[in-house]
Design a protein around this motif. Structure first.
Motif, short mmCIF file in Angstrom:
data_model
loop_
_atom_site.label_atom_id
_atom_site.label_comp_id
_atom_site.label_asym_id
_atom_site.label_seq_id
_atom_site.Cartn_x
_atom_site.Cartn_y
_atom_site.Cartn_z
N LYS A 179 1.02 -0.94 0.07
CA LYS A 179 0.44 -0.14 -0.29
C LYS A 179 0.39 1.20 0.15
O LYS A 179 1.38 1.23 -0.01
N GLY A 180 0.48 2.55 -0.86
CA GLY A 180 1.04 3.62 -0.68
C GLY A 180 2.20 3.57 -1.55
O GLY A 180 2.46 4.68 -2.53
N HIS A 181 3.05 2.27 -2.35
CA HIS A 181 3.68 1.95 -3.38
C HIS A 181 3.80 2.15 -4.40
O HIS A 181 2.34 1.25 -4.70
N LYS A 182 4.50 3.11 -5.31
CA LYS A 182 3.80 2.28 -7.05
C LYS A 182 4.84 2.00 -7.78
O LYS A 182 6.14 1.79 -8.06
N VAL A 194 2.23 -8.43 -11.83
CA VAL A 194 1.27 -7.59 -11.48
C VAL A 194 -0.33 -8.41 -10.48
O VAL A 194 -0.79 -7.84 -9.97
N LYS A 195 -0.48 -9.21 -10.57
CA LYS A 195 -1.36 -10.06 -10.07
C LYS A 195 -0.77 -10.71 -8.24
O LYS A 195 -1.51 -8.77 -7.49
N PHE A 196 0.41 -10.42 -8.02
CA PHE A 196 1.07 -10.37 -6.43
C PHE A 196 0.80 -8.39 -5.98
O PHE A 196 0.31 -8.01 -5.44
N GLY A 197 1.59 -7.85 -7.04
CA GLY A 197 1.17 -6.52 -7.30
C GLY A 197 -0.17 -5.46 -5.93
O GLY A 197 -0.30 -5.70 -5.48
N ILE A 198 -1.13 -6.65 -6.90
CA ILE A 198 -2.23 -5.61 -6.47
C ILE A 198 -2.49 -6.35 -5.56
O ILE A 198 -3.49 -5.68 -4.42
N ALA A 199 -2.41 -7.27 -5.35
CA ALA A 199 -2.73 -8.42 -4.34
C ALA A 199 -2.54 -7.64 -2.80
O ALA A 199 -2.35 -7.91 -1.59
N PHE A 200 -0.87 -7.00 -2.81
CA PHE A 200 -0.20 -6.32 -2.23
C PHE A 200 -0.61 -5.07 -1.35
O PHE A 200 0.00 -4.25 -0.86
N GLY A 201 -1.09 -4.32 -2.67
CA GLY A 201 -2.26 -3.44 -2.35
C GLY A 201 -1.61 -1.76 -3.58
O GLY A 201 -1.75 -0.70 -2.63
N ALA A 202 -0.18 -2.53 -3.37
CA ALA A 202 0.42 -1.97 -4.46
C ALA A 202 0.10 -0.88 -5.58
O ALA A 202 -1.32 -1.30 -5.94
N VAL A 256 -0.61 -0.37 -9.13
CA VAL A 256 0.51 -0.96 -10.13
C VAL A 256 -0.09 -0.50 -11.84
O VAL A 256 -0.92 -0.16 -12.43
N THR A 257 1.79 -0.61 -12.53
CA THR A 257 1.47 0.13 -13.74
C THR A 257 2.46 -1.19 -14.91
O THR A 257 3.45 -1.64 -14.33
N VAL A 258 1.51 -0.65 -15.96
CA VAL A 258 2.70 -1.49 -16.57
C VAL A 258 3.71 -1.45 -17.80
O VAL A 258 2.79 -0.79 -18.25
N ALA A 303 -3.65 -3.88 -13.76
CA ALA A 303 -3.22 -3.69 -13.87
C ALA A 303 -4.04 -1.75 -13.73
O ALA A 303 -4.97 -1.61 -13.96
N HIS A 304 -2.92 -1.00 -12.91
CA HIS A 304 -3.72 0.76 -12.43
C HIS A 304 -3.43 1.49 -13.87
O HIS A 304 -4.34 1.97 -14.40
N HIS A 305 -2.71 1.42 -14.30
CA HIS A 305 -2.32 2.11 -15.67
C HIS A 305 -1.17 1.33 -16.35
O HIS A 305 -0.45 0.63 -16.01
N PHE A 306 -0.74 1.95 -17.91
CA PHE A 306 0.12 1.36 -18.32
C PHE A 306 0.86 2.86 -19.14
O PHE A 306 0.42 3.40 -19.23
#
Lengths: 346, 346
Positions: free
Chosen positions: A174-177, A191-199, A201-203, A219-222
């Motif tokens: 959380k709070g990390h980009k 991507v899946k883990f990043g989202i699960a951990f609350g980050a 996520v940009t691909v 993913a939140h951004h691309f």
């Protein structure tokens, strides 16, 4: 000895083809399990073609292995016949060095035996998961939940743990980009883990076509890395970049996308050295690091986490007779996102 | 305008020679101090010869500057005429960005003005410390203790803070094995700080002749990096390597001397990119990072720490007329450990 059917490469130039060999008998501390599914990792291709270093042939690739236990040694405590079981990249280590004691068998300081293309402590070559059965020392066998699609679990044993481990080590959440570089077998798991951990996520990808896929994965951004405007706008934007790319690429450019003290984590393995300007590191105290696989305890933790959070790999199930076709497509980046061999086809 | 005497290079090929120019008048927030001593940094040589990038000429190098205040602007609060004062590598920054607010002016995200070979926010070139007087915005002027040998304090403004800052950032101290790579201006300060912070310090050098010097500085161990046996024995030995080398060198080899999760910190600035094999990073999750200078608050903290702990640079005081001779010797690594110009010779 245990008669085993497999697909092997006889040398770095021949295609994979059926090959029979013998595995060791089940020792007192061994688990034998019949292989149901085996993931196809990019490193299988790298090793079978000697891209990294001269390999041991005949070579039976495969280190994303799941199946069902058919025999256990007399001292085996944690597995019984009929259990689901899995094995990843490492099948042996010294168990007593500083790193093994800290559950980092993948960095064992004494001996470390890879699942294939390696010699075991008995001096015999190891053969991987493109085969019908395998014998592994109990400490290196993982428990697999029956809650998830078993074929889609296989890639967790390498692609899963290889991305999970550094994200945990660096406490990404959380709070990390988080930027994920490359959207293949490793990238889509990151991507899946990043989202699960609350980050957030940009691909990052050279290919605008992957935007839809990235968004589908959550993913939140691309960001298209060939677009100078998008790149300029992203300077200093990320806390972490997880770099899953195995082809040559300019890491200096990605370092410029990190904030001060940001961390670029390499998990892809380009065969050639990267040219890193020290100025890319000193300007903003950037951190460049790498991570290899994960320890056994952490791999089990990751598998349990995936079972609890319903996380699996996105896979394309293939017949083992199509393995060369799969390699060709993987070489071109044409896979969403992991080929998994249905071992019933062997 | 303030008439200023200096030594300058007229272009990247001419030797340094006397040159007069004008500094800005002392503004309301400025401090003017007459320069008593100026250290000679390896980066002076790199910049004056365009080794890194095309420079701004005429160039007056020097960013390890100490002297005595002769005039202060009307809003200056923390300095008065007669105070000792110093200035390092940076003389201006935006003061409002995220990094400046966190006391990392050296990584200012907006503007950052280097002490020389740079343009200030007024669009005028900056000129460094090989001169008789300097005008600097108050926030970038440091207090200098009168407890220490002033000439030997000058190098703390760059060599000191550049090594102090990363050792503090990574919390290097008791229980850590620190290797210092290169025993020059930066390296010898790293040894002093490493010891002061409680680390076990090893000097790594290609030259066996430096062992005696290393031990004199207090280093606990010395390792000749051209000796394969010593290298093999040191595999995985260090928690940290502080790399002060500005010449080309094989960082992969040094990464192999780090323990798992060990950290290689670059503070030297080789002009050419380093070839880094990603395998050197993934095998043992090694960390490669860099660090540039330090913020103003931390530089003051370092100067105060040095005053309390009686730490200064080992210097060779020179006449400014010998500056080219000093450059030649520095280029050959023949300096123990920092030339400092006695500005009375100007």
């Amino acid at each position: 000895m245990i008669k085993t059917k497999a697909y092997a490469a006889q040398n770095e130039k021949t295609p994979l083809a059926p090959w029979d060999f013998e595995r060791r008998e089940v020792g007192p501390h061994d688990v034998q399990f019949d292989i149901l599914y085996c993931g196809v990792c990019h490193s299988d291709l790298s090793q079978v073609t000697n891209e990294w270093f001269p390999g041991l042939f005949p070579m039976v690739p495969g280190h994303e292995i799941v199946g069902r236990v058919v025999k256990v040694g007399e001292h085996v405590k944690n597995f019984k016949v009929g259990d689901l079981a899995g094995t990843g990249c490492v099948v042996d280590s010294c168990q007593v060095c500083e790193n093994c004691k800290q559950n980092m068998e993948q960095y064992c300081l004494e001996v470390r035996t890879f699942t294939y293309n390696n010699l075991g402590r008995d001096g015999m070559p190891t053969y991987g998961g493109y085969s019908n059965t395998i014998v592994v020392r109990e400490e290196f066998v993982l428990h697999i939940s029956d809650k998830l699609d078993l074929a889609a679990v296989a890639p967790l044993l390498c692609a899963g743990i290889t991305t999970y481990s550094p994200l945990r080590l660096w406490k990404v959440g959380k709070g990390h980009k988080l930027a994920v570089l490359g959207l293949g077998g490793l990238g889509h798991m990151a991507v899946k883990f990043g989202i699960a951990f609350g980050a957030e996520v940009t691909v990052l990808s050279t290919s605008p076509k992957k935007e839809e896929d990235a968004k589908k994965l959550g993913a939140h951004h691309f960001l298209v890395t060939t677009d100078p405007e998008q790149l300029a706008a992203a300077r200093g934007a990320f806390d972490f970049i997880l770099d899953t790319v195995s082809a040559e690429h300019d890491i200096n450019m990605y370092l410029s996308l990190l904030r001060t003290h940001g961390v670029h984590i390499c998990v892809g393995l380009p065969p050639k050295p990267a040219e890193i300007s020290v100025f890319s590191l000193t300007g903003g105290s950037k951190i460049l690091t790498g991570s290899g696989m994960g320890g056994i305890k952490e791999t089990q933790e990751m598998l349990d986490y995936c079972a609890e959070n319903n996380i699996v790999s996105e896979i394309e199930l293939i017949d083992i007779r199509d393995i060369q076709k799969a390699y060709d497509r993987m070489h071109k980046g044409d896979v969403r996102y992991r080929f998994v061999i249905d071992m019933a086809s062997l």
